[in-house]
Every structure is written in C-alpha cells, then in structure tokens.
Write an enzyme that holds these catalytic residues in place. Structure first.
Site, PDB file in Angstrom:
ATOM      1  N   GLU A 130       0.830  -1.192   0.000  1.00  0.00           N
ATOM      2  CA  GLU A 130       0.000   0.000   0.000  1.00  0.00           C
ATOM      3  C   GLU A 130       0.871   1.251   0.000  1.00  0.00           C
ATOM      4  O   GLU A 130       2.004   1.238   0.496  1.00  0.00           O
ATOM      5  CB  GLU A 130      -0.925   0.002   1.229  1.00  0.00           C
ATOM      6  N   CYS A 150       6.508  -6.448   6.967  1.00  0.00           N
ATOM      7  CA  CYS A 150       7.671  -5.915   7.679  1.00  0.00           C
ATOM      8  C   CYS A 150       8.146  -6.953   8.680  1.00  0.00           C
ATOM      9  O   CYS A 150       7.341  -7.657   9.296  1.00  0.00           O
ATOM     10  CB  CYS A 150       7.299  -4.614   8.399  1.00  0.00           C
ATOM     11  N   CYS A 154       6.963  -4.534  15.437  1.00  0.00           N
ATOM     12  CA  CYS A 154       6.523  -3.618  16.495  1.00  0.00           C
ATOM     13  C   CYS A 154       5.057  -3.924  16.819  1.00  0.00           C
ATOM     14  O   CYS A 154       4.223  -3.936  15.904  1.00  0.00           O
ATOM     15  CB  CYS A 154       6.684  -2.169  16.046  1.00  0.00           C
ATOM     16  N   CYS A 157       1.968  -1.754  15.530  1.00  0.00           N
ATOM     17  CA  CYS A 157       1.922  -1.453  14.100  1.00  0.00           C
ATOM     18  C   CYS A 157       1.305  -2.622  13.344  1.00  0.00           C
ATOM     19  O   CYS A 157       1.784  -3.758  13.449  1.00  0.00           O
ATOM     20  CB  CYS A 157       3.343  -1.179  13.587  1.00  0.00           C
TER      21      CYS A 157
END
Length: 401
Positions: A130, A150, A154, A157
């Site tokens: 995105e 990713c 985290c 997130c």
C-alpha cells in the site's frame, strides 16, 4: 485528522490472496526476506549505463535507452503507442521488455475531502503493498512501501504484526511514485486549498514510511532513491531534501546511509527513550539500544548537516509519561544542545484492529510536548492523514477489502 466530508461509498470487496507469511512471535525479528520469484526486470532497476546495455542486449541501438527513460521518467508515459520517436515496429516489444506492469491497483480509497488517497497494489506474485498520496497547501507527499509486510514486529503497528512477505525491487518502489505523478496529472487528487489550486501538480516529497523497514531492503531502497533524484530524463529529478528515510534503528544501515552522501532526511522511529520499554515496543532495540540508535542518528547529522527527525507514537499510559519526555529531552540535548540537529514529531497512536493500546489524552500529549521544548528540543505534533481509511502511520496492512 478526522475527515469531515461526507463518507465515501465503501468499495466493493476485493478478493485478496491467501496470506503467505506466518505472523511472527512476540519480539521475533526477520531480517532475511523469504525467497519468492523475482519481479520482472524494469528500466527503473537500472543505472543509465545498465539501461543502455539492456537495450543493446535486446538487439536495439543503445540510444533507445535514453528515449525510454524520457518517456518513463520525464513524460510519465505508459502507452507504447504514444512513444512516437521509437520505430512503430519495436515500441511494444521494448515496453514489454523494459517497462512491464509492476503494480496492479486493486483498491483506491479517499479521505480528507479528496486530499488523501490510499492505494493497494497487487504485485506480480500476488503480494500486496500500500501507499498513500497526500496533498497539502504547499506540497504533495507520497508515503511509499519498501517491503511487502515488515520483519521488525513492532506490536502497535499493523504492518509489523503481519510479518514479512518479501522485499520490493527498486523499480517497484519507484513505480509507486511514478503512478502518483500520473494520478496528479490526471487530476485525481483534490487541491490543498484555494491558494494551491493553480500550483503545478507534482510529487514534491517522498517518505519511506509505508510498509516495511527500508534499511532492511537496503540495495533496492538506495537504488530507488538514486532513480528518484537522478536528473531527468535519467530519473525523476527530485530533490534529495524532499525524501525521508524512516528506520526503527538499524544502526549498520544508518551508518551505510551516512556514507552514501545523499542528503535525504533521516527519521528515527524511537517511541521510547529507555531500553526497558523500547525492547517491548520496538524489538530491534534488543540488537541496538536507544543510545546506539541515537548515536548513529547524530553521526548522520554530523556527516550530512541534515536535521534528524525523531518519530514518537504517543501511547496512552505506556510511553507518554512526563519523566519519559524529560529523559528523551536530556538524551537529545546531551548530543547537541543548541545545534538544531534534531526535531521530535510526537504522533498520536493510530488505532489498529485488535490493539490493546490507544492514543494519549490531549492534555498528556501537550504536557509531553512542552517538557521536550523545555529542554530546547524543537517539537511538533505530526498531522495525521487517512486514519479513517486505514492509511495513517502504522495502519498499512493490506487489509483493504
């Protein structure tokens, strides 16, 4: 920022491919992207010299590479039939070989009175990324992805919780910016205010703050920056000062970026000034501590003269205490009081599905800002765009249907 316009109609559901990445365990880091089929080679993957060699390897004159570059980077052309300086018999073949389709739009969502657009793209292998295009009174910014998913994990997130699917190629990164430039040319993004409606429509700022940790995909990310900043027609001719490289704190990557000598802005996603909490919020901190990350950021400033941004998501009752603002202020001031080397951007936490955390209370947020400023640290609350379309910081997760 809340969208006060009438709600846009919900897009029809889109059939997304089944997830190919296992969600990581808490604290798990993934540095090596899973192996998948390589994207098609593209003009934007190559330096000018490599483009010439690629064109010649296809049996064409080398100068055709410059013509293709002019069409792609300068004219933003994607229709081979409009490339009339190329012989009619070879236009389609050259475009198929060196300008293949890399991004297929599957969802476009609009917010903020038409001034924010989020795109979800399907890549050649079914992976989805995105990017978010935002218009402001004096600039147009695109937030781009450097990875599908990713590996930094985290917990606040959405992208990090989804895990890492694969790295993007340099051309897949660049194509997000080129697509945005074409969208602006077509008038798809509303003006940023009456004073801006007659301004030239072009992408002025690129932030590597979409999906992925760009420094974990170093070669492709730097290649993309070179294509963005190379003078036209070899590249898009953007100013390096309009590009922001965001990182959670991969210290070796920051030092490599420092050595590149490209004056982009470095943004360090810190989110806590103490190792105990940051180990939980930003698992990379178990490899490189708060002080090591800040030292690397300061080295970047010393080498480039570019002010570093510190990104800090304010999470209610987690990292928004006054004493943490003081600790952060002390650490930053100790490294360069009065030098103007750093600027802090507190960001009210954007909600993500299933998260146990939420944004800080306004009074607490303001106290955090004032305590940082009392240490002489320039501090500005970051404007949040696209929250209602899951397009704000930390919300990109390819869950767009």
């Amino acid at each position: 920022m809340t969208d006060t316009s009438a709600p846009a109609p919900e897009p029809a559901p889109v059939a997304l491919p089944e997830p190919t990445t296992t969600r990581p365990q808490p604290g798990q880091l993934t540095f090596t992207a899973p192996r998948r089929g390589k994207p098609p080679r593209h003009l934007a993957d190559f330096t000018p010299a490599e483009r010439k060699a690629a064109v010649e390897s296809l049996g064409h004159k080398g100068f055709r590479a410059k013509q293709l570059s002019t069409h792609y980077f300068e004219r933003l052309e994607d229709d081979p039939e409009q490339m009339t300086d190329l012989p009619k018999g070879v236009r389609s073949d050259l475009a198929a070989d060196l300008l293949p389709t890399l991004l297929t739009p599957i969802v476009e969502r609009v917010a903020d009175d038409g001034q924010t657009m989020k795109y979800a793209w399907r890549l050649h292998d079914g992976a989805i990324v995105e990017s978010v295009l935002m218009r402001y009174p004096n600039r147009v910014t695109i937030c781009i992805s450097s990875q599908a998913g990713c590996g930094m994990n985290c917990p606040f997130c959405a992208t990090g919780q989804a895990g890492l699917t694969r790295n993007l190629s340099a051309a897949e990164i660049v194509e997000q910016v080129v697509w945005a430039a074409r969208a602006l040319r077509r008038g798809e993004l509303a003006g940023g205010g009456d004073e801006d409606r007659e301004a030239p429509l072009r992408v002025s700022n690129v932030v590597f703050m979409g999906m992925g940790e760009a420094l974990a995909n170093y070669k492709s990310s730097i290649g993309a920056i070179r294509r963005l900043t190379d003078p036209a027609p070899d590249g898009l001719g953007m100013s390096a000062r309009g590009i922001t490289m965001s990182t959670v704190g991969l210290v070796p990557g920051i030092d490599k970026l420092t050595a590149e000598g490209i004056p982009v802005t470095l943004a360090l996603s810190l989110h806590a000034p103490d190792d105990e909490l940051r180990n939980e919020l930003v698992p990379i901190n178990t490899r490189w501590s708060v002080d090591e990350a800040l030292d690397a950021a300061y080295r970047y400033y010393e080498a480039t003269g570019r002010r570093v941004s510190i990104e800090y998501a304010l999470i209610r009752d987690i990292n928004d205490q006054g004493w943490r603002a003081d600790l952060l202020g002390e650490k930053l001031a100790r490294r360069g009081r009065g030098k103007g080397w750093v600027h802090v951007n507190p960001i009210p936490l954007n909600p993500t599905p299933g998260s146990k955390w939420t944004a800080s209370r306004p009074g607490v947020e303001q106290n955090f800002v004032e305590r940082l400023r009392a240490h002489g640290i320039p501090t500005t609350i970051r404007d949040t765009r696209g929250q209602d379309i899951d397009g704000a910081c930390g919300q990109l997760a390819a869950a767009t249907a």
